[in-house]
Design an enzyme around this catalytic site. Structure first.
Site, PDB file in Angstrom:
ATOM      1  N   SER A 135       0.706  -1.349   0.316  1.00 41.97           N
ATOM      2  CA  SER A 135       0.202  -0.097   0.191  1.00 41.97           C
ATOM      3  C   SER A 135       1.199   1.411  -0.235  1.00 41.97           C
ATOM      4  O   SER A 135       1.307   0.931   0.912  1.00 41.97           O
ATOM      5  CB  SER A 135      -0.659   0.183   1.186  1.00 41.97           C
ATOM      6  OG  SER A 135      -1.461   1.267   1.509  1.00 41.97           O
ATOM      7  N   LYS A 161      -1.350  -0.673  -4.208  1.00 46.14           N
ATOM      8  CA  LYS A 161      -2.589   0.163  -3.410  1.00 46.14           C
ATOM      9  C   LYS A 161      -1.731   1.493  -4.147  1.00 46.14           C
ATOM     10  O   LYS A 161      -0.836   0.936  -3.287  1.00 46.14           O
ATOM     11  CB  LYS A 161      -3.168  -0.726  -2.945  1.00 46.14           C
ATOM     12  CG  LYS A 161      -4.037  -0.371  -2.304  1.00 46.14           C
ATOM     13  CD  LYS A 161      -4.764  -0.362  -1.115  1.00 46.14           C
ATOM     14  CE  LYS A 161      -4.415   0.439   0.439  1.00 46.14           C
ATOM     15  NZ  LYS A 161      -5.396  -0.282   1.088  1.00 46.14           N
ATOM     16  N   LYS A 163      -2.857   4.750  -2.632  1.00 46.21           N
ATOM     17  CA  LYS A 163      -4.054   6.195  -1.917  1.00 46.21           C
ATOM     18  C   LYS A 163      -4.246   7.106  -3.055  1.00 46.21           C
ATOM     19  O   LYS A 163      -3.747   7.528  -3.804  1.00 46.21           O
ATOM     20  CB  LYS A 163      -3.863   6.416  -0.841  1.00 46.21           C
ATOM     21  CG  LYS A 163      -2.919   5.143   0.552  1.00 46.21           C
ATOM     22  CD  LYS A 163      -4.340   4.831   1.200  1.00 46.21           C
ATOM     23  CE  LYS A 163      -3.964   3.587   2.025  1.00 46.21           C
ATOM     24  NZ  LYS A 163      -5.497   3.063   2.341  1.00 46.21           N
ATOM     25  N   ASP A 188      -7.543   2.850  -3.149  1.00 42.75           N
ATOM     26  CA  ASP A 188      -8.123   2.965  -1.692  1.00 42.75           C
ATOM     27  C   ASP A 188      -8.117   4.409  -1.795  1.00 42.75           C
ATOM     28  O   ASP A 188      -7.440   5.489  -1.370  1.00 42.75           O
ATOM     29  CB  ASP A 188      -7.418   2.819  -0.530  1.00 42.75           C
ATOM     30  CG  ASP A 188      -8.134   2.253   0.690  1.00 42.75           C
ATOM     31  OD1 ASP A 188      -8.702   2.697   0.748  1.00 42.75           O
ATOM     32  OD2 ASP A 188      -7.559   1.545   1.477  1.00 42.75           O
ATOM     33  N   GLU A 213     -11.128   0.560  -3.152  1.00 46.22           N
ATOM     34  CA  GLU A 213     -11.364   0.374  -1.715  1.00 46.22           C
ATOM     35  C   GLU A 213     -11.993   1.744  -1.435  1.00 46.22           C
ATOM     36  O   GLU A 213     -11.556   2.348  -1.534  1.00 46.22           O
ATOM     37  CB  GLU A 213      -9.925   0.245  -1.361  1.00 46.22           C
ATOM     38  CG  GLU A 213     -10.491  -0.586   0.609  1.00 46.22           C
ATOM     39  CD  GLU A 213      -9.054  -0.926   0.820  1.00 46.22           C
ATOM     40  OE1 GLU A 213      -7.985  -1.278   0.219  1.00 46.22           O
ATOM     41  OE2 GLU A 213      -8.499  -0.943   2.005  1.00 46.22           O
ATOM     42  N   ASP A 238     -13.364  -1.532   2.908  1.00 48.16           N
ATOM     43  CA  ASP A 238     -13.176  -1.958   3.904  1.00 48.16           C
ATOM     44  C   ASP A 238     -13.830  -1.574   5.329  1.00 48.16           C
ATOM     45  O   ASP A 238     -14.031  -2.261   6.057  1.00 48.16           O
ATOM     46  CB  ASP A 238     -11.620  -0.723   3.400  1.00 48.16           C
ATOM     47  CG  ASP A 238     -10.849  -0.994   4.824  1.00 48.16           C
ATOM     48  OD1 ASP A 238     -10.814  -1.753   6.681  1.00 48.16           O
ATOM     49  OD2 ASP A 238      -9.174  -0.719   4.553  1.00 48.16           O
ATOM     50  N   LYS A 262      -9.441  -7.531   7.968  1.00 47.37           N
ATOM     51  CA  LYS A 262      -8.887  -6.514   9.674  1.00 47.37           C
ATOM     52  C   LYS A 262      -8.774  -7.233  10.338  1.00 47.37           C
ATOM     53  O   LYS A 262     -10.439  -6.575  10.420  1.00 47.37           O
ATOM     54  CB  LYS A 262      -8.697  -5.227   9.152  1.00 47.37           C
ATOM     55  CG  LYS A 262      -8.042  -4.790   8.042  1.00 47.37           C
ATOM     56  CD  LYS A 262      -7.886  -3.214   8.454  1.00 47.37           C
ATOM     57  CE  LYS A 262      -7.111  -2.812   6.110  1.00 47.37           C
ATOM     58  NZ  LYS A 262      -7.441  -1.220   6.553  1.00 47.37           N
ATOM     59  N   GLY A 290      -3.917  -4.462   6.245  1.00 47.34           N
ATOM     60  CA  GLY A 290      -2.788  -3.778   6.984  1.00 47.34           C
ATOM     61  C   GLY A 290      -3.382  -2.637   7.922  1.00 47.34           C
ATOM     62  O   GLY A 290      -3.978  -1.727   7.342  1.00 47.34           O
TER      63      GLY A 290
END
Ligand code: OSB
Ligand code: MG
Length: 369
Positions: A135, A161, A163, A188, A213, A238, A262, A290
């Protein structure tokens, strides 16, 4: 298993590199460690709540309060046949899944150590290695983003991934596709958009992303379903999935095609296994998220990721991306093929370096039966 002693520690560790999401940039990680003990055998869990209430309502301080004043008195001196019973024993407490999960996961570690088996055996895992992804936070420039991506791709990670947030989305993805071509890529948003942005988010369709995400609000199932009907990129939830019941609602509503698991978000390993099984019954792939964990939480995540429906690479990466040194020795490493070997020892199977834990400790509390 009888919980004879419970210890709480508030720790703070500097991050190797800052991490930026749609809710801001952080340079260090604060978290609560939970240790449960019986007959000199200790199990350890890491509470993933952060110093701020931006990803979730829980913080390190609320977790400490709930753990110290409510959860600890409910478990210390108590006997559990199996760690799967811990979450239910905390049912009177509403919410606070991250605080609950830290104790529940410590109980799983303790139980597996007592049985002298790796945690993955106790959880029903079927793999001895897991696929790792990274990420990558929001960067200061597109060039720096591409540099970060190049480093992680060279290290062998199975997917990247990034952000995103308004102003750092289409152009960032476009730049990566222009630079690197086809490779497993996802985004995400950490709830940075609203349904009004549907047409804008549909522009991502042409980049063949694995998924987007949590584009919308953390508590909004309805609009995620509406968004999924309007975009081609699969939606992964998520923040929204904080219970099995909500997951059922989301699946039924068509609000997601993929789920990020998670354990902190859902209340521990048992709830994660149930969520994993629910998703499998509906043909929804899951992957392990994570929370910038130390090696302790990271080891838990690796064991959980060995269940069969964790069929996409997770955000469970090498220790050295986060902390140097980590709290554990040896650190968790990723092999050239982008996989992580599951630690073989009893419980989470990693050695916790007491000196490093002590050096990072800001506060400590203990309860005995
Ligand atoms: O949304 O998945 C998230 C980190 C902190 C809080 C929320 C998230 C994340 C990450 C980092 O994406 C995952 C990791 O590398 O641990
Ligand atoms: Mg996320």
């Amino acid at each position: 298993m009888r919980i004879e002693r419970l210890e709480l520690r508030l720790l703070k560790l500097p991050l190797v590199r800052f991490f930026e999401t749609s809710f801001g940039r952080i340079h260090d990680r604060s978290f609560v460690l939970v240790v449960l003990e019986q007959d000199g055998i200790a199990g350890c869990g890491e509470c993933v709540a952060d110093a701020n209430p931006f990803y979730s309502a829980e913080t390190t301080r609320t977790a400490w309060h709930i753990l110290h004043d409510f959860i600890a008195p409910m478990v210390v001196g108590r006997t559990f046949d199996h760690p799967r019973d811990v979450y239910g024993a905390l049912q009177a407490i509403r919410g606070h899944n991250m605080a609950k999960a830290a104790v529940e996961m410590a109980a799983w570690d303790l139980f597996a150590r007592q049985q002298n088996v790796p945690l993955r055996h106790a959880l029903g895992g079927t793999r001895s290695a897991i696929e790792s992804g990274v990420s990558i936070g929001i960067q200061d420039s597109l060039e720096e983003l591409a540099e970060r991506v190049a480093v992680e791709r060279d290290a062998g990670y199975r997917r990247v991934k990034i952000k995103i947030k308004p102003g750092w989305d289409i152009r960032a993805v476009d730049h990566l596709r222009a630079t690197f071509g086809a490779f497993p890529l996802m985004v995400d948003a950490n709830a940075a958009y609203t349904l009004e942005d549907a047409a804008h988010l549909a522009e991502l369709d042409r980049f063949d992303l694995m998924m987007i995400e949590q584009p919308l609000e953390y508590d909004d199932i309805r609009d995620h379903a509406r968004l999924q009907a309007r975009i081609g990129t699969p939606v992964c939830l998520d923040e929204s999935i904080h219970s099995i019941r909500v997951a059922e609602e989301a699946i039924e509503a068509g609000a997601c095609r993929i789920i990020n698991i998670k354990p902190g978000r859902v209340g521990g390993h048992r709830q994660s296994v149930l969520l994993h099984d629910l998703a499998a019954r509906h043909g929804i792939p899951v992957w392990h998220g994570g929370m910038l964990e130390s090696g302790i939480g990271r080891a838990h995540n690796i064991h959980l990721s060995t269940l069969p429906n964790f069929s996409l690479p997770g955000d469970v990466a090498a220790s050295r991306r986060y902390f140097a040194p980590d709290l554990i020795d040896p650190e968790i490493t990723v092999r050239a093929d982008g996989t992580i070997a599951v630690p073989e020892g009893a419980g989470i199977g990693v050695h916790i370096v007491a000196d490093r834990v002590a050096a990072a400790t800001q506060e400590r509390a203990e309860l005995r039966a």
